[in-house]
Design a protein around this motif. Structure first.
Motif, PDB file in Angstrom:
ATOM      1  N   THR A   4       0.976  -1.111   0.149  1.00 33.79           N
ATOM      2  CA  THR A   4       0.036  -0.162  -0.059  1.00 33.79           C
ATOM      3  C   THR A   4       0.946   1.176  -0.020  1.00 33.79           C
ATOM      4  OG1 THR A   4      -0.056   0.158   2.397  1.00 33.79           O
ATOM      5  CG2 THR A   4      -1.777  -1.178   1.338  1.00 33.79           C
ATOM      6  N   ILE A   5       0.298   2.403  -0.431  1.00 28.27           N
ATOM      7  CA  ILE A   5       1.086   3.666  -0.548  1.00 28.27           C
ATOM      8  C   ILE A   5       0.302   4.873  -0.068  1.00 28.27           C
ATOM      9  CG2 ILE A   5       0.544   4.114  -2.950  1.00 28.27           C
ATOM     10  CD1 ILE A   5       3.432   5.065  -2.752  1.00 28.27           C
ATOM     11  N   THR A   6       0.535   5.565   1.027  1.00 25.45           N
ATOM     12  CA  THR A   6      -0.217   6.537   1.590  1.00 25.45           C
ATOM     13  C   THR A   6       0.746   8.026   1.595  1.00 25.45           C
ATOM     14  OG1 THR A   6       0.057   6.129   3.792  1.00 25.45           O
ATOM     15  CG2 THR A   6      -1.841   5.250   2.795  1.00 25.45           C
ATOM     16  N   GLY A  17       7.217   4.117  11.385  1.00 20.11           N
ATOM     17  CA  GLY A  17       7.843   3.647  10.389  1.00 20.11           C
ATOM     18  C   GLY A  17       9.046   2.613  10.807  1.00 20.11           C
ATOM     19  N   ASP A  18       9.331   1.388  10.070  1.00 20.40           N
ATOM     20  CA  ASP A  18      10.414   0.851  10.254  1.00 20.40           C
ATOM     21  C   ASP A  18      11.763   1.282   9.624  1.00 20.40           C
ATOM     22  OD1 ASP A  18       8.927  -1.277  11.874  1.00 20.40           O
ATOM     23  OD2 ASP A  18       8.242  -2.128   9.883  1.00 20.40           O
ATOM     24  N   GLY A 112       8.463  -3.683   7.325  1.00 22.81           N
ATOM     25  CA  GLY A 112       7.487  -3.808   7.007  1.00 22.81           C
ATOM     26  C   GLY A 112       6.761  -2.420   6.472  1.00 22.81           C
ATOM     27  N   SER A 113       7.189  -1.278   7.060  1.00 20.67           N
ATOM     28  CA  SER A 113       6.489  -0.189   6.750  1.00 20.67           C
ATOM     29  C   SER A 113       7.599   0.923   6.603  1.00 20.67           C
ATOM     30  CB  SER A 113       5.653   0.317   7.782  1.00 20.67           C
ATOM     31  OG  SER A 113       6.346   0.478   8.935  1.00 20.67           O
ATOM     32  N   VAL A 114       7.763   1.583   5.567  1.00 20.16           N
ATOM     33  CA  VAL A 114       8.868   2.626   5.020  1.00 20.16           C
ATOM     34  C   VAL A 114       8.206   3.909   4.770  1.00 20.16           C
ATOM     35  CG1 VAL A 114      10.479   3.102   3.046  1.00 20.16           C
ATOM     36  CG2 VAL A 114      10.218   0.595   4.008  1.00 20.16           C
ATOM     37  N   VAL A 115       9.029   4.689   5.286  1.00 22.78           N
ATOM     38  CA  VAL A 115       8.721   6.196   5.248  1.00 22.78           C
ATOM     39  C   VAL A 115       9.680   6.884   4.213  1.00 22.78           C
ATOM     40  CG1 VAL A 115       8.432   8.481   6.178  1.00 22.78           C
ATOM     41  CG2 VAL A 115       7.782   6.527   7.514  1.00 22.78           C
ATOM     42  N   PRO A 159       8.788  -4.369   1.432  1.00 26.45           N
ATOM     43  CA  PRO A 159       7.926  -3.704   2.486  1.00 26.45           C
ATOM     44  C   PRO A 159       6.483  -3.706   1.974  1.00 26.45           C
ATOM     45  CG  PRO A 159       9.987  -2.552   2.247  1.00 26.45           C
ATOM     46  CD  PRO A 159       9.983  -3.667   1.181  1.00 26.45           C
ATOM     47  N   GLY A 160       5.567  -3.690   2.937  1.00 20.44           N
ATOM     48  CA  GLY A 160       4.056  -3.833   2.750  1.00 20.44           C
ATOM     49  C   GLY A 160       3.479  -2.389   2.693  1.00 20.44           C
ATOM     50  N   GLU A 161       4.130  -1.391   3.519  1.00 27.50           N
ATOM     51  CA  GLU A 161       3.402  -0.206   3.456  1.00 27.50           C
ATOM     52  C   GLU A 161       4.298   1.042   3.342  1.00 27.50           C
ATOM     53  OE1 GLU A 161       2.028   0.211   7.284  1.00 27.50           O
ATOM     54  OE2 GLU A 161       0.864  -1.705   7.668  1.00 27.50           O
ATOM     55  N   TYR A 162       4.038   1.739   2.467  1.00 27.65           N
ATOM     56  CA  TYR A 162       4.935   3.254   1.970  1.00 27.65           C
ATOM     57  C   TYR A 162       4.190   4.216   2.435  1.00 27.65           C
ATOM     58  CZ  TYR A 162       7.939   0.004  -0.582  1.00 27.65           C
ATOM     59  OH  TYR A 162       8.667  -1.132  -1.000  1.00 27.65           O
TER      60      TYR A 162
END
Length: 503
Positions: A4-6, A17-18, A112-115, A159-162
């Protein structure tokens, strides 16, 4: 599940974020920080940039250097990704940003999550840079594991979330929707190319393309062997005749509201190419699982146009066959009759792509489109001339140049190629209208375009995109490009269509 991306406009220290991704350039005296890197450096008390220098970071393309924050920030890791040397006035191209985002995605497997602060490269984020960051991140996270039986359940995954940091998250809503649609379309094309030929035979490719089309709300038509015979598709039937798994012709049509143009797409769908009776050498024949990359691209492109709801009518015509040697295979010296009545002497059964495309081009032109875009893994000569990352574009001058211009914005390198008239004489035949392959190998990519031109009506703007190299990466991953299917030229097809309806 796809990542996903937000977007967020919250202060960096309040964004969980990770890992956090920043960009750094390569300058003559060392690293060149970007606004994102400077923001993280300040948050870490001025320790980021010295740490990167100590770790040997140089800011080169595809270089990713990770630094632990040791509790000094709400994220455990900073990933500094190289942008290469800046261009004029210190700017970095959208493609450099796209590649950096992809390289970071690949390097951060297990997070898992990246900023990401890459949208700030070059100043305040704009839509073009936001697209580059989002596309690079999502495409870099792509993986194809459908045939892996040894993957542990707890293996590290991309990563699953951006989360993209921007000044105004509300303004990012529309660009993010487009980014998701583009990434999904390219993933569809990659999945089709990466599926092995024992599972992606002609009827199955037609079925999967039809299923994708129906999900996108397209009208669907599939012609089997009987329908192809009744319709006079002699080229498709000949190439597919050597396999027990018969050929198909798939047509997908999207009719947008208030359509401004009618566009025809044609893509070569050879699900496996052994060369037929003119059999290929065994070395690297397994790469011919990718010989339907043109078909995958136009299927994905017409679905993407529908997803975006563009005001255009688009029909993808996809000839699909498996080119194998057998007692029923077509032969060198055969003369084939195509849908438009033209007759061709076969001199090489391994020049089969142009044979199936001939029938498809004729059928596509019968819809009276305003322009015709065809793409195919047509010639090894494309690789010889332009290498593995740059496609060759031929056709009518204006549309050819428009495609090349669209490719530059899309990050899919292409080069305009000529069609010298003297090369047309190389496909003259003493017994038929022309031959399908010239014994003289010089200018093979250009000769292939001359053959295709015989099946395009005079006055119809058309372009042929030879993607023999760029559509399938046989080497190591780079940027946002994985090993295997790349999804080229889906983004260029979309950009060319958008340009056509805004003229």
């Amino acid at each position: 599940m796809p990542p996903t991306i937000t977007a967020t406009d919250r202060p960096l220290e309040k964004v969980p974020g990770d890992a956090v991704v920043v960009g750094v350039g390569r300058g003559p005296a060392g690293l060149l920080p970007t606004p994102g890197a400077e923001a993280v450096d300040r948050l870490l008390g001025g320790r980021l940039l010295p740490a990167l220098a100590d770790l040997g970071a140089r800011g080169g393309e595809d270089e990713v250097t990770r630094v632990a924050t040791l509790g000094q920030a709400p994220f455990p890791v900073v990933a500094a990704v190289g942008l290469g040397a800046p261009g004029t006035e210190g700017h970095y191209s959208p493609e450099a940003i796209r590649r950096a985002a992809g390289a970071a995605s690949r390097a951060l497997t297990g997070r898992g999550s990246v900023v990401t602060l890459l949208a700030a490269v070059g100043g305040a984020p704009d839509a073009e840079r936001l697209h580059a960051v989002g596309e690079g991140a999502l495409l870099g996270a792509y993986e194809f594991t459908a045939y892996r039986s040894d993957l542990p359940a707890d293996r590290p995954t991309p990563p699953g979330e951006y989360t993209v940091v921007v000044p105004d998250a509300g303004e990012a809503k529309a660009p993010l929707a487009r980014i998701r649609a583009v990434a999904a379309a390219i993933s569809l094309a990659r999945d089709l190319v990466n599926t092995p030929p024992n599972d992606l035979f002609p009827a199955e490719l037609a079925a999967r393309g039809a299923a994708a089309g129906k999900r996108a709300g397209l009208s669907v038509e599939i012609l089997d062997e009987a329908a192809l015979a009744a319709g006079g598709y002699g080229g498709i039937l000949a190439v597919g005749g050597g396999s027990t798994r018969g050929p198909r012709l798939l047509r997908l049509t999207y009719k947008g509201k208030k359509a401004r143009k009618k566009v025809a797409l044609v893509g070569k769908g050879i699900t496996f190419d052994s060369g037929g009776l003119s059999i290929k050498p065994a070395a690297n024949m397994h790469h011919m699982t990718s010989d339907m990359a043109g078909a995958a691209a136009v299927i994905a492109a017409v679905c993407l146009v529908a997803e975006l709801g563009l005001p255009v009518e688009v029909t993808a015509t996809v000839p699909i066959a498996e080119n194998l040697p057998s007692g029923t295979a077509y032969r060198p010296a055969d003369v084939l009759t195509f849908r438009n009545g033209k007759r061709v002497e076969i001199t090489n059964t391994d020049a089969e792509g142009r044979v199936v495309l001939a029938d498809a081009l004729v059928r596509a032109a019968e819809d009276s489109p305003d322009l015709l875009l065809e793409t195919s893994t047509l010639t090894g000569a494309q690789l010889v001339a332009l290498g593995s990352r740059t496609a060759g574009v031929m056709g009518t001058d204006e549309l050819r140049d428009a495609v090349v211009a669209a490719s530059r914005r899309s990050g899919e390198p292409m080069w305009a190629m000529p069609m010298p008239p003297e090369l047309r004489r190389g496909i003259d035949s003493p017994i038929a209208d022309f031959v399908n392959a010239n014994a003289d190998r010089m200018g093979g990519m250009l000769v292939g375009a001359h053959f295709l031109a015989e099946f395009v009506p005079s006055g119809l703007p058309w372009a042929h995109i030879d993607i023999a190299g760029p559509s399938y990466n046989t080497g190591s991953p780079w940027g946002y490009t994985p090993k295997g299917g790349t999804g080229v030229p889906v983004r260029t097809l979309l950009a060319t269509i958008e340009d056509a309806i805004t003229d």
